[in-house]
Design an enzyme around this catalytic site. Structure first.
Site, PDB file in Angstrom:
ATOM      1  N   SER A  18       0.826  -1.216   0.000  1.00 36.89           N
ATOM      2  CA  SER A  18       0.000   0.000   0.000  1.00 36.89           C
ATOM      3  C   SER A  18       0.857   1.262   0.000  1.00 36.89           C
ATOM      4  O   SER A  18       0.324   2.366   0.024  1.00 36.89           O
ATOM      5  CB  SER A  18      -0.926   0.003   1.220  1.00 36.89           C
ATOM      6  OG  SER A  18      -0.174  -0.141   2.413  1.00 36.89           O
ATOM      7  N   ASN A 105      -1.783  -2.476  13.623  1.00 38.55           N
ATOM      8  CA  ASN A 105      -3.245  -2.348  13.620  1.00 38.55           C
ATOM      9  C   ASN A 105      -3.714  -1.070  14.316  1.00 38.55           C
ATOM     10  O   ASN A 105      -4.531  -0.314  13.780  1.00 38.55           O
ATOM     11  CB  ASN A 105      -3.882  -3.569  14.269  1.00 38.55           C
ATOM     12  CG  ASN A 105      -3.605  -4.841  13.491  1.00 38.55           C
ATOM     13  OD1 ASN A 105      -3.063  -4.773  12.382  1.00 38.55           O
ATOM     14  ND2 ASN A 105      -3.954  -5.988  14.044  1.00 38.55           N
ATOM     15  N   THR A 150     -40.210  25.155 -10.311  1.00 35.83           N
ATOM     16  CA  THR A 150     -40.376  23.735  -9.994  1.00 35.83           C
ATOM     17  C   THR A 150     -40.439  23.047 -11.351  1.00 35.83           C
ATOM     18  O   THR A 150     -40.972  23.629 -12.310  1.00 35.83           O
ATOM     19  CB  THR A 150     -41.668  23.441  -9.204  1.00 35.83           C
ATOM     20  OG1 THR A 150     -42.785  23.755 -10.030  1.00 35.83           O
ATOM     21  CG2 THR A 150     -41.749  24.275  -7.918  1.00 35.83           C
ATOM     22  N   HIS A 151     -39.882  21.861 -11.446  1.00 37.98           N
ATOM     23  CA  HIS A 151     -39.803  21.149 -12.741  1.00 37.98           C
ATOM     24  C   HIS A 151     -39.093  22.006 -13.802  1.00 37.98           C
ATOM     25  O   HIS A 151     -39.369  21.866 -14.983  1.00 37.98           O
ATOM     26  CB  HIS A 151     -41.192  20.751 -13.258  1.00 37.98           C
ATOM     27  CG  HIS A 151     -42.071  20.117 -12.237  1.00 37.98           C
ATOM     28  ND1 HIS A 151     -42.153  18.750 -12.055  1.00 37.98           N
ATOM     29  CD2 HIS A 151     -42.889  20.659 -11.299  1.00 37.98           C
ATOM     30  CE1 HIS A 151     -43.000  18.485 -11.077  1.00 37.98           C
ATOM     31  NE2 HIS A 151     -43.451  19.625 -10.594  1.00 37.98           N
ATOM     32  N   SER A 272     -13.725  27.482 -26.123  1.00 37.28           N
ATOM     33  CA  SER A 272     -13.882  26.315 -26.979  1.00 37.28           C
ATOM     34  C   SER A 272     -12.715  26.267 -27.948  1.00 37.28           C
ATOM     35  O   SER A 272     -12.211  27.299 -28.376  1.00 37.28           O
ATOM     36  CB  SER A 272     -15.197  26.414 -27.747  1.00 37.28           C
ATOM     37  OG  SER A 272     -15.124  25.660 -28.935  1.00 37.28           O
ATOM     38  N   LYS A 278     -17.518  31.011 -27.640  1.00 40.97           N
ATOM     39  CA  LYS A 278     -18.039  30.266 -26.491  1.00 40.97           C
ATOM     40  C   LYS A 278     -17.272  30.514 -25.194  1.00 40.97           C
ATOM     41  O   LYS A 278     -16.078  30.716 -25.187  1.00 40.97           O
ATOM     42  CB  LYS A 278     -18.033  28.762 -26.791  1.00 40.97           C
ATOM     43  CG  LYS A 278     -19.102  28.404 -27.801  1.00 40.97           C
ATOM     44  CD  LYS A 278     -19.369  26.922 -27.811  1.00 40.97           C
ATOM     45  CE  LYS A 278     -20.189  26.514 -26.598  1.00 40.97           C
ATOM     46  NZ  LYS A 278     -20.290  25.052 -26.506  1.00 40.97           N
ATOM     47  N   GLU A 285     -20.026  22.480 -14.454  1.00 41.56           N
ATOM     48  CA  GLU A 285     -20.401  21.147 -14.934  1.00 41.56           C
ATOM     49  C   GLU A 285     -19.695  20.070 -14.108  1.00 41.56           C
ATOM     50  O   GLU A 285     -20.273  19.032 -13.780  1.00 41.56           O
ATOM     51  CB  GLU A 285     -20.021  20.991 -16.416  1.00 41.56           C
ATOM     52  CG  GLU A 285     -20.788  21.921 -17.327  1.00 41.56           C
ATOM     53  CD  GLU A 285     -20.208  21.904 -18.741  1.00 41.56           C
ATOM     54  OE1 GLU A 285     -19.374  22.767 -19.051  1.00 41.56           O
ATOM     55  OE2 GLU A 285     -20.569  21.014 -19.517  1.00 41.56           O
ATOM     56  N   TYR A 312      -9.116  -6.338  13.037  1.00 42.18           N
ATOM     57  CA  TYR A 312      -8.490  -5.860  11.808  1.00 42.18           C
ATOM     58  C   TYR A 312      -8.524  -6.954  10.737  1.00 42.18           C
ATOM     59  O   TYR A 312      -8.277  -8.129  11.013  1.00 42.18           O
ATOM     60  CB  TYR A 312      -7.033  -5.436  12.057  1.00 42.18           C
ATOM     61  CG  TYR A 312      -6.354  -4.999  10.761  1.00 42.18           C
ATOM     62  CD1 TYR A 312      -6.565  -3.722  10.249  1.00 42.18           C
ATOM     63  CD2 TYR A 312      -5.564  -5.887  10.028  1.00 42.18           C
ATOM     64  CE1 TYR A 312      -5.983  -3.336   9.044  1.00 42.18           C
ATOM     65  CE2 TYR A 312      -4.989  -5.498   8.826  1.00 42.18           C
ATOM     66  CZ  TYR A 312      -5.205  -4.227   8.335  1.00 42.18           C
ATOM     67  OH  TYR A 312      -4.656  -3.843   7.149  1.00 42.18           O
ATOM     68  N   LYS A 320      -8.194   3.690   2.342  1.00 42.72           N
ATOM     69  CA  LYS A 320      -7.417   4.914   2.104  1.00 42.72           C
ATOM     70  C   LYS A 320      -7.633   5.553   0.733  1.00 42.72           C
ATOM     71  O   LYS A 320      -7.812   6.775   0.638  1.00 42.72           O
ATOM     72  CB  LYS A 320      -5.929   4.627   2.332  1.00 42.72           C
ATOM     73  CG  LYS A 320      -5.594   4.655   3.829  1.00 42.72           C
ATOM     74  CD  LYS A 320      -4.231   4.107   4.140  1.00 42.72           C
ATOM     75  CE  LYS A 320      -4.211   2.606   4.070  1.00 42.72           C
ATOM     76  NZ  LYS A 320      -5.085   1.943   5.076  1.00 42.72           N
TER      77      LYS A 320
HETATM   78  N1  ARG Z   1      -1.137  -1.262   5.337  1.00 40.37           N
HETATM   79  C1  ARG Z   1      -2.078  -1.715   6.310  1.00 40.37           C
HETATM   80  C2  ARG Z   1      -3.391  -0.986   6.095  1.00 40.37           C
HETATM   81  O1  ARG Z   1      -3.385  -0.071   5.363  1.00 40.37           O
HETATM   82  C3  ARG Z   1      -1.543  -1.444   7.668  1.00 40.37           C
HETATM   83  C4  ARG Z   1      -1.996  -2.361   8.739  1.00 40.37           C
HETATM   84  C5  ARG Z   1      -1.451  -3.708   8.520  1.00 40.37           C
HETATM   85  N2  ARG Z   1      -1.660  -4.547   9.651  1.00 40.37           N
HETATM   86  C6  ARG Z   1      -1.516  -5.864   9.520  1.00 40.37           C
HETATM   87  N3  ARG Z   1      -1.714  -6.555  10.563  1.00 40.37           N
HETATM   88  N4  ARG Z   1      -1.229  -6.416   8.362  1.00 40.37           N
HETATM   89  O2  ARG Z   1      -4.401  -1.326   6.644  1.00 40.37           O
END
Ligand code: ARG
Length: 467
Positions: A18, A105, A150-151, A272, A278, A285, A312, A320
């Protein structure tokens, strides 16, 4: 030593890693590591000498990251492992002590909470700035009439101030939602360890105080399982973006040659490539089209968390990219909305002209009949007949002959007095000023709204929780 005898498959590595996106959590990771190290020293788990080495090392890693000098290695699965690896290279054996009484975690949950808290506070501020811009434009255009729709059909006239303030109130709810998200991200997961707590007498409150968390999560299992604050942010963002999409849509319609109610600032418009005349409302938009993208991130995050057993699970790594893209997208949309609202030029003459379409006084004529004792349903039918007569004969309502009025409405519009009543109801300011109910468009009521709005702009909507 490792329990594995085979190297990872390169595709598994690519799936599992990641670092490419969670690298953006480095400031949160360094900050929590510093606080954690200080706490470990304070409770006597690491020595003062090791603490010095850890803090200096973390400083150096932070500088490398800030200056783009940090070299990611193939084994750096995520930002936490990358920082720990580099720290140990710099600080030596002391670096190996940082993960005492901590797991990735609780570390991960803490990094995401810190990030979300700050993002929610920024969103609340940006929404507040847009609210202020709307309020300023409303004050500037207090008594400019335009048709309300409205509409997308002309319905009843309103003041532009009243219309702009409708967005103000929508956004005030968004700001409160971001305040809630910030508060939800304001409880610290760190100290939960992998899931069960840690076998050291740690001081979680000391860490929380340094990181600006209002509280610590009271249950270690919940601490590492929870991503509600991400969902809360995404939910607030999705609703806010939906509001911005409606504003964007109206700006697109209003700036069209057909409406010409406004002209967008050049700084937020495109030309444009082929048609020199334009001026395209691209930003407005995109306010429309970015909203479903944010809503999709919310939906995806519900999917990620759906039916996950405690605690976890690696699934949660998928929080993320949804969060980060939503934050980036929303912040751009809020900046664009504010830029357009601050710079838009309203064509008040065009609006007034459109609002002087007598047909939009039809409800008022019906209300007038109600005042003369006619039941509303019946009055509605009588006025519909008048409208039809006018449309079919190419006349306006005020061009109808006294005989026609009397025939349609009887006593109510008969004689000099009835006729005067009818004509008065058709004068433009009468349609607007008749809407005297609380929250209505009559100027006295709009002024009340403005006073309420003025009281709200400085409040901040609870976003202080994020700072
Ligand atoms: N990269 C992991 C995440 O984004 C971090 C936590 C990983 N923990 C584990 N026990 N593998 O969630």
């Amino acid at each position: 030593m490792s329990r594995f005898s085979e190297p990872q498959h390169p595709d598994f590595r690519r799936l599992n890693t990641s670092i490419s996106f969670d690298v953006r959590l480095w400031p949160q990771d360094i900050a929590q590591s510093r606080a954690h190290a200080r706490m470990l020293a304070a409770v006597g788990v690491v020595s003062e000498g090791d603490l010095r080495a850890l803090l200096d090392g973390l400083d150096e890693v932070g500088r490398e990251l800030a200056e783009g000098r940090f070299a990611v290695r193939p084994d750096d699965e995520d930002i936490h492992m990358a920082i720990e690896r580099r720290l140990t290279e710099i600080a030596g054996p002391a670096g190996g002590r940082l993960q005492t009484a901590r797991s990735r975690n609780d570390q991960e949950a803490t990094g995401v909470a810190l990030y979300t808290r700050a993002a929610a506070a920024r969103a609340a501020d940006a929404v507040g700035a847009l609210m202020e811009a709307l309020l300023a434009r409303a004050q500037e255009h207090l008594a400019v009439a335009l048709p309300g729709y409205t509409h997308l059909q002309r319905a009843q006239p309103v003041y532009l101030s009243h219309h702009l303030l409708a967005y103000f109130w929508m956004l005030s709810r968004d700001r409160a939602r971001f305040g809630f998200a910030a508060a939800e991200a304001g409880r610290m997961p760190l100290g939960a360890g992998a899931l069960a707590g840690v076998s050291f007498e740690t001081d979680r409150r000391m860490v929380a105080a340094e990181l600006g968390f209002a509280e610590v999560v009271p249950n270690s299992i919940d601490a590492v399982s929870n991503r509600d604050f991400v969902i809360d942010y995404l939910s607030a963002a999705a609703t806010c973006a939906t509001h911005l999409s409606r504003l964007g849509s109206e700006l697109v319609i209003w700036s069209s040659e057909e409406f010409r109610f406004c002209e967008l600032p050049d700084a937020w418009s495109s030309g444009s490539s082929i048609m020199p005349q334009k001026k395209n409302p691209d930003a407005a938009e995109l306010l429309r089209a970015k909203a479903p993208r944010i809503a999709a991130h919310l939906s995806a995050m519900h999917g990620v968390m759906h039916a996950l057993p405690l605690t976890y699970n690696k699934d949660m790594q998928e929080d993320k990219e949804h969060l980060f893209d939503a934050v980036d997208t929303l912040e751009l949309c809020l900046a664009a909305a504010r830029g357009m609202i601050e710079g838009v030029r309203f064509d008040v003459e065009r609006m007034r002209e459109a609002a002087s379409d007598e047909m939009i006084a039809a409800t008022d004529i019906a209300d007038l009949l109600v005042g003369e004792g006619v039941p509303f349903r019946e009055a509605h039918g009588i006025v519909a007949g008048l409208v039809r007569l006018a449309v079919e004969s190419g006349r306006t309502l005020s061009q109808l002959a006294p005989g026609e009025l009397e025939q349609a409405a009887g006593e109510a519009f008969a004689g000099a007095e009835g006729l005067a009543r009818y004509r008065q109801a058709l004068s433009q300011s009468a349609w607007l000023e008749s809407k005297v109910s609380e929250g209505g468009t009559a100027l006295a009521r709009v002024r009340e709204q403005i006073a309420l709005a003025e009281g709200m702009v400085g409040e901040g909507g609870g976003a202080a929780a994020g700072r």
